[in-house]
Enzyme design. Structure first.
Site, PDB file in Angstrom:
ATOM      1  N   SER A  40      -8.122   9.480 -21.167  1.00 52.00           N
ATOM      2  CA  SER A  40      -8.700   9.527 -22.507  1.00 52.00           C
ATOM      3  C   SER A  40      -9.297  10.894 -22.848  1.00 52.00           C
ATOM      4  O   SER A  40      -8.601  11.905 -22.778  1.00 52.00           O
ATOM      5  CB  SER A  40      -9.737   8.403 -22.648  1.00 52.00           C
ATOM      6  N   ASP A 200      -5.201   3.277 -23.924  1.00 48.99           N
ATOM      7  CA  ASP A 200      -6.153   4.039 -23.114  1.00 48.99           C
ATOM      8  C   ASP A 200      -6.159   3.600 -21.652  1.00 48.99           C
ATOM      9  O   ASP A 200      -6.262   2.409 -21.345  1.00 48.99           O
ATOM     10  CB  ASP A 200      -7.549   3.849 -23.714  1.00 48.99           C
TER      11      ASP A 200
END
Length: 375
Positions: A40, A200
């Site tokens: 991320s 993610d």
């Protein structure tokens, strides 16, 4: 003794400025990672590092986080019937929540409105188009994939739940791989890569310790891991604090479990190594024992893990991962820089012995434990 340096960067949206400040200290001390595992916002920082010439990395990080900042409002909002005026910190948070970050994301339509009757369907609240453009301009993907730094980016298949690792040592990492690792639903959209919808990597491993350490190493290693979510916190008073604590418990709990598993695997391999040395040669060649004894040969020379946990800064408010106001980003950068300085100074020349896996954990700039024992 010579050692290889692995940097492990977690996700955390606006908290990622802490990682950039910590990296500034590493570079100032001449500690250059040859491998980075990231998720991320950590993947963004990793790409800026690996995709820039060494002398331009700090500048690339500074320009990115400066462009990501929301300017501080000079006013406060006081609803007519609200029992207490909103302070400037909550005003900043409201601004970031409503407008997003100039260099990373902006609200999308219908976005959150898609939950209302009669509205078109949507999968996220924000759009990562600004981030796509920022990375396209800032990252040299030829350099990123040159092998100078091995980059491992973690994402998750939204349909199967499978963890996906993109490894620059095995195949080129491109812009969509980075964006996929940033797709923290429902805030940010999934990204399709090779026919798979990915989200993610924090959904499975927000601090990708296992992605960085699962592979057997024949070199001494100093692994520096930055965890952006707190394991411990104060009591709850608002819904915003409850939402933030939910994320902290879910994501920081992954780190504790990963560390426990890594210790168990290391101890099992150590015991198998001892068993292999104890058994006579003819027993070691037994096909029934050979696979187990082979695991005993995978003991790394020496692995020292320096784990830093980002706690808080004075400008923090609730839901701090969504606060992109310039004062708080600046303070996070500085806290990352000073925390890394203090952690490395305290660590000094302490390293694991050959065959050992030792963890030195710091939180709030203080040493909390060494290899599971209170400092």
């Amino acid at each position: 003794m010579t050692e290889r340096i692995t940097l492990i960067l977690s996700g955390g949206n606006a908290l990622g400025a802490y990682e950039a400040g910590a990296y500034e200290t590493l570079e100032a001390l001449g500690l250059y990672p040859d491998q980075i595992a990231a998720v991320s916002t950590g993947a963004i920082n990793a790409a800026l590092i690996a995709g820039s010439a060494p002398e331009k990395r700090i500048d690339a990080l500074r320009r990115f986080w400066s462009a990501a900042a929301q300017e501080t409002p000079t006013w406060t909002f006081t609803p007519q019937y609200w029992p207490m005026a909103w302070d400037i910190k909550r005003t900043r948070l409201m601004q970031s929540s409503l407008l997003g970050s100039p260099g990373i994301y902006h609200p999308r339509l219908p976005g959150a409105l898609s939950m209302l009757p009669g509205m078109p369907m949507d999968t996220s609240v924000y759009d990562l188009a600004p981030l796509r453009e920022s990375l396209r301009k800032a990252v040299d993907f030829d350099r990123l994939n040159s092998g100078e730094i091995r980059l491992i980016i973690v994402a998750v298949d939204v349909e199967s739940g499978e963890e996906i690792r993109f490894d620059s040592a095995k195949a080129p990492i491109e812009l969509d791989h980075l964006l996929a690792s940033c797709g923290f639903i429902p805030f940010f959209p999934p990204i399709t890569v090779d026919g798979r919808r990915l989200v993610d990597g924090g959904m499975s491993s927000n601090l990708p310790l296992e992605a960085a350490l699962d592979e057997h190493s024949t070199d001494n290693r100093l692994c520096i891991a930055l965890d952006l979510f707190r394991r411990h916190s104060q009591g709850l008073q608002t819904v915003g604090q409850a939402v933030e604590r939910q994320l902290e418990l879910l994501l920081s709990g992954q780190t504790a479990k990963a560390l426990k598993r890594l210790r168990q695997v290391h101890e099992l391999r150590r015991q198998l190594h001892l068993l292999g040395n104890w058994l006579p040669a003819e027993r070691r060649e037994d096909p029934a024992l050979a696979p187990a004894l082979a695991e005993g040969t995978k003991i790394d020379k020496a692995t020292t893990l320096l784990l830093l946990n980002h706690t808080q800064v004075s400008e923090d408010t609730e839901m701090r991962a969504f606060d992109f106001s310039r004062p708080v980003l600046t303070e996070r950068w500085e806290r990352g820089r000073t925390d890394m300085e203090q952690a490395l100074q305290t660590l000094g020349t302490q390293r694991a012995a050959p065959g050992e896996f030792v963890v030195h954990a710091f939180s709030g700039g203080e040493l909390k434990y060494v290899d599971g024992q209170q400092a």
